[in-house]
Design a protein around this motif. Structure first.
Motif, mmCIF file in Angstrom:
data_model
loop_
_atom_site.group_PDB
_atom_site.id
_atom_site.type_symbol
_atom_site.label_atom_id
_atom_site.label_comp_id
_atom_site.label_asym_id
_atom_site.label_seq_id
_atom_site.Cartn_x
_atom_site.Cartn_y
_atom_site.Cartn_z
ATOM 1 N N LEU B 49 36.303 8.598 -10.390
ATOM 2 C CA LEU B 49 37.074 7.556 -9.710
ATOM 3 C C LEU B 49 36.647 6.145 -10.131
ATOM 4 C CD1 LEU B 49 37.191 10.124 -7.675
ATOM 5 C CD2 LEU B 49 37.971 8.443 -6.037
ATOM 6 N N LEU B 50 36.024 6.061 -11.309
ATOM 7 C CA LEU B 50 35.683 4.738 -11.835
ATOM 8 C C LEU B 50 36.917 4.118 -12.448
ATOM 9 C CD1 LEU B 50 32.368 4.771 -13.885
ATOM 10 C CD2 LEU B 50 33.005 3.224 -12.058
ATOM 11 N N ASP B 70 37.878 6.137 -1.226
ATOM 12 C CA ASP B 70 36.532 5.948 -0.688
ATOM 13 C C ASP B 70 35.943 7.234 -0.129
ATOM 14 O OD1 ASP B 70 36.450 3.406 -1.459
ATOM 15 O OD2 ASP B 70 36.525 2.486 0.528
ATOM 16 N N ARG B 73 34.794 9.322 -3.074
ATOM 17 C CA ARG B 73 33.647 8.780 -3.805
ATOM 18 C C ARG B 73 32.334 9.338 -3.262
ATOM 19 N NH1 ARG B 73 35.594 4.295 -6.869
ATOM 20 N NH2 ARG B 73 37.550 3.722 -5.920
ATOM 21 N N LYS B 74 32.314 9.612 -1.966
ATOM 22 C CA LYS B 74 31.088 10.140 -1.350
ATOM 23 C C LYS B 74 30.790 11.556 -1.794
ATOM 24 C CE LYS B 74 31.504 7.459 2.867
ATOM 25 N NZ LYS B 74 31.813 7.549 4.287
ATOM 26 N N TYR B 102 25.969 4.490 0.364
ATOM 27 C CA TYR B 102 26.684 5.730 0.674
ATOM 28 C C TYR B 102 26.555 6.123 2.141
ATOM 29 C CZ TYR B 102 27.615 6.777 -4.239
ATOM 30 O OH TYR B 102 28.087 6.738 -5.526
#
Lengths: 229, 233, 224
Positions: B49-50, B70, B73-74, B102
């Motif tokens: 997800l960059l 978001d 991403r975790k 995080y």
């Protein structure tokens, strides 16, 4: 791939039209237009000076619009438009900055004054030089286009801010030089000279744009061919 | 766990990815091989997800990445040949910083554990600047695990590692695959990764040209297969 | 956790890292003091002339000290590709920008706290009566040029020539801020506060515009 885009007939027509309208503008500005009463012949520089200023400003507006379009679409086409328009804009603005003092010295008895319009033009010129500098410092095509587009947007937003701030600054000060902001009261014979100059310079801008855009496209094609080798 | 459908990436006039389809089950260990410029790192950046794909769809854990950024991403940790560590912060501070980003609960204990796992407890209070490459990479492994992500993406993690650091990385990888983490590993090195892999993909010119289960395929055999794929494309 | 607490974590990282090396702060501070001293002995002039010159000298010094700091602002993020580490985190990317801006403002506050008194000492100039106004204009001016400056330093940091590029990008952009800040500061020094309210309003306007632009455009700077 480039064949369908090119239209040599239109290019030739544009070239000749530009040439003749520039000739006409020269004649009207230097011969036909009456000599201004107080300023004398040096006032004739005004026709090209103002036309360059308008076209320069217009070129930067094109950079702004093309930059937004690039960020929205990521289409390289818009980047090429932004870049070429910025280059041409800098050239026209340079003409403004050179012809301005030539006119100003005999009239104001000074080469330069911190008049809002002058200062804004100068700062605008610096901003678009910086825009070019961003481009020349980046190799990767996509990154260059993206960062330049970001700067192309904020620099154009900055122009009115600069103009307003300097106008307020100057109007609060006692005006050091009289005559800086007189309106454009043009006598009868001056009007065609001015508008034909403006028309000729607009054509010149379009001519430069088409030429440079084509060169940039060819460059991109050469690069693509090289990569595939 | 990860489902990619027709991912493409266009950067400038270059088409880096020309339609990548991937299906990675939870707990799978996938190794990706390919020559330089094949689009391996670009694929990883999209999975992490960059970077956004120019077209195509990507689902992680059944969720569309374009909608649940978001949250997803975790679930993802990344180890790259670059460490993403701050030179002026200590090992412990680096982990605490990323842990806070995080929102890791019981962070202090977690950091302690991680430092122990990668054998850096003794250097916890030293700035990363003073670390050797091997130590930095070990800390980078700890960094990528700080939020205990179920998915781990690795972009040539073996680059520049000495034998000892390679050993630690390998044991971490084994642990991860035992504990049912999903792993996506990019490497050039046929000696690494093949053993644990459930699936290998070979990426050439922005396309997956070959995928197989490497179990039962010898190293030399795989090397021949790889070279054939690269030359064929 | 919300945006503000993530910014706080990022700021904590900046402060921790700067406290360890004091790289930026020491460079900015030494530069500002050197300029104060240099102008002090280069311009040996009468007090009423100082009133005219000092506002400009102060603001140009602050600008360049700021640029010196900004040049280093994103360097740490480029080492080890830390910026990717941040972008992987579940946080809005503008939080990175906000934290950097706050850090730069903090640094400038320290620089100004030490350098501004030095200017009064070096030029042997009395403190102005309206000290509150001076602090206000220092804040507004610094804020305006730092919000746009931090954004431009992020832009410049992506190029090969960031340290040369940043002043070229930044100075034309902050001319309006400089003009207004110098005008207000001049008014405060001469004791004539009648004309300054317009410039203060302008400074607030510029501050608002320059804060808004980065929020719209910052994501584009960090695209991969």
């Amino acid at each position: 791939m480039a064949k369908n885009r090119e239209n040599p007939g239109l290019d030739r027509l544009l070239a000749w039209l530009t040439f003749f309208s520039l000739l006409a503008a020269l004649y009207l500005a230097l011969v036909y237009a009456p000599t201004e009463k107080t300023m004398g012949d040096v006032q004739r520089i005004f026709y090209f000076h103002v036309a360059s200023a308008w076209i320069g400003m217009f070129a930067f507006l094109v950079v702004f619009v093309a930059s937004i379009a690039y960020l929205a679409s990521k289409d390289t086409k818009w980047d090429i438009y932004a870049y070429t328009s910025a280059e041409i804009g800098v050239i026209f603005t340079t003409v403004v900055l050179v012809t301005g003092p030539i006119w100003a010295y005999p009239i104001w008895h000074t080469w330069w004054s911190w008049d809002p319009r002058l200062t804004t033009t100068l700062i605008m010129w610096f901003l678009y030089l910086a825009y070019g500098k961003i481009r020349s410092s980046l190799g990767e095509e996509e990154k260059r286009a993206r960062l330049a587009a970001v700067f192309g947007i904020i620099s154009f937003v900055d122009v009115p801010i600069v103009f307003m701030s300097i106008r307020w600054w100057k109007t609060l000060h006692p005006a050091p030089v009289v005559g800086g902001s007189q309106g454009l009261a043009l006598a009868g014979g001056m009007i065609p000279a001015f508008f034909v100059s403006l028309f000729a310079f607009t054509l010149l801008y379009l001519f430069f744009m088409r030429r440079s855009v084509r060169i940039e496209r060819m460059r991109a094609e050469v690069r693509a061919i090289k990569e595939n080798l | 766990m990860i489902v990619a459908k027709g991912l493409t990436k266009q950067i400038g006039s270059k088409r880096i990815l020309k339609g990548i389809d991937l299906e990675i089950e939870a707990g799978d260990f996938v190794t990706c091989f390919g020559p330089n410029g094949a689009g391996k790192s670009t694929t990883l950046k999209i999975l992490a997800l960059l970077s956004k794909a120019s077209s195509g769809q990507l689902f992680i854990d059944g969720m569309d990445v374009s909608k649940h950024g978001d949250e997803l991403r975790k679930k993802v940790g990344v180890i790259s040949h670059n460490t993403f560590l701050y030179d002026n912060l200590t090992a412990q501070e680096n982990l605490v910083f990323y842990g806070k980003m995080y929102e890791v609960p019981h962070l202090e204990k977690r950091v302690e554990e991680l430092l122990e796992d990668v054998g850096l407890t003794y250097a916890a209070a030293d700035t990363v600047r003073t670390f050797s490459r091997g130590m930095q990479q070990r800390l980078a492994i700890a960094r990528s695990l700080v939020h205990d992500p179920p998915i781990l993406l690795m972009d040539e993690p073996y680059t520049g590692l000495d034998e000892m650091a390679k050993g630690i990385l390998n044991s971490v990888l084994k642990q991860l695959s035992l504990s049912k983490h999903t792993v996506f590993l990019i490497t050039h090195d046929f000696d690494q990764g093949l053993e644990q892999s459930d699936q290998t993909v070979i990426l050439v010119g922005g396309r997956i040209v070959h995928r197989c289960d490497p179990k039962g395929i010898g190293r030399e055999e795989f090397r021949q297969l790889y070279l054939k794929c690269v030359e064929g494309a | 956790m919300n945006f503000a607490s993530k910014v706080q974590v990022l700021l904590w990282k900046e402060v921790k890292s700067e406290l360890r090396t004091k790289e930026m702060l020491s460079a900015m501070l030494v530069f500002a003091l050197l300029v104060a001293v240099s102008f002090g002995f280069a311009l040996e002039i009468a007090r009423d002339e100082v009133t005219k010159i000092l506002p400009g000298v102060i603001w140009v010094t602050l600008t360049f000290a700021g640029i010196l700091g900004l040049n280093r602002s994103f360097v740490a993020e480029r080492q080890n590709d830390c910026i990717y580490g941040l972008m992987l985190c579940p946080v809005d990317r503008s939080a990175i920008y906000v934290a950097k801006t706050l850090m730069n403002l903090l640094l400038m506050a320290i620089v100004e706290l030490i350098a501004i008194p030095m200017f009064f000492i070096m030029f042997n100039y009395p403190l102005p009566a309206s000290l509150g106004m001076l602090i206000l204009v220092l804040f507004l001016g610094t804020y305006s040029f730092m919000v746009i400056g931090t954004f431009l330093s992020a832009l410049a940091a992506s190029t090969r020539i960031s340290e040369i590029l940043l002043p070229i990008l930044m100075i034309p952009m902050i001319v309006p801020v400089l003009i207004c800040a110098v005008q207000v500061t001049g008014g405060i020094f001469s004791g004539d506060l009648s004309g300054i309210s317009l410039y203060l309003k302008l400074l607030i306007t510029f501050g608002a515009i320059y804060s808004g632009l980065p929020f719209i455009l910052f994501d584009y700077l960090l695209e991969v």
